[in-house]
Design an enzyme around this catalytic site. Structure first.
Site: not given
Length: 222
Positions: A16, A37, A115, A172
């Site tokens: 996100t 989404k 996921g 990330n």
């Protein structure tokens, strides 16, 4: 341009965060951007899923929630299990039709998966199949932690094998301290196809991704 499909090495990798950054970067180029989404789990009844809310807030092409988020489930489990508990079957035709409606009013659509790359959606189809159906360039978000090398390389191998366009990857940090982080990132840079779009520092949930404009330069020139 029709947009990007943002996937991750696992749940909680930071999809996100990256998807919202891409929306902002595309908008900064003067494009009309929609966000989507297709499947969200762990939704509080009567409230908008937090990932969906972040995407809706970032996008400037406004659309009905049924197109932005065709499937929303209460149980925070794998999509096909959540759908079964709700008495619903996730249908890729429904998602593809919603995407087409969004694309008809936008220059680009940023689609965030749920996921990881191969998470099941129904009895025989998975998130990778949805990405294949939409045909968008794939952005892989690598959640940087122990085990990320294996997860990232297997995911990239599957993306390439399916013949999908590869946009690049974003590292990330999902832990405050990752042992040998620099060495892991170097291994990813040398082994993953496509450009590294950026490496994001650890942050609290919901914090903005750094310098998304640089990602867009790489995406549009590869």
């Amino acid at each position: 341009m029709k947009g990007f499909f943002v996937t991750g090495t696992d749940t909680g990798a930071g999809k996100t965060r990256v998807a919202v950054a891409l929306v902002h970067a595309l908008r900064a180029q003067g494009l009309r951007v929609a966000a989507m989404k297709p499947v969200a789990a762990g939704c509080v009844p009567g409230e908008l899923n937090e990932d969906v809310a972040a995407l809706v807030e970032a996008a400037d092409v406004k659309a009905g929630l049924r197109d932005v988020n065709p499937y929303a489930f209460a149980e925070p489990v794998a999509p096909h299990i959540a759908a079964g508990l709700a008495g619903v079957r996730i249908d890729l035709d429904v998602i593809a039709a919603a995407y087409e409606r969004l694309a008809a009013h936008a220059d680009a659509v940023v689609v965030e998966g749920a996921g990881g790359w191969r998470v099941p959606l129904n009895e025989r189809e998975d998130m990778a199949g949805l990405a294949e159906r939409l045909g968008l360039p794939v952005v892989l978000v690598v959640g940087l932690r122990l085990g990320c090398l294996n997860h990232a390389l297997l995911t990239a191998e599957s993306i390439v094998r399916r013949g999908l366009p590869w946009a690049g990857w974003v590292g990330n940090h999902i832990e405050r301290e990752m042992p040998y982080a620099a060495e892991n990132i170097a291994a990813l840079r040398s082994r993953l196809p496509g450009p590294c779009l950026g490496v994001q520092p650890f942050c609290v949930s919901g914090a903005a991704a750094a310098d998304p404009s640089s990602w867009l330069d790489l995406l549009l020139n590869n």
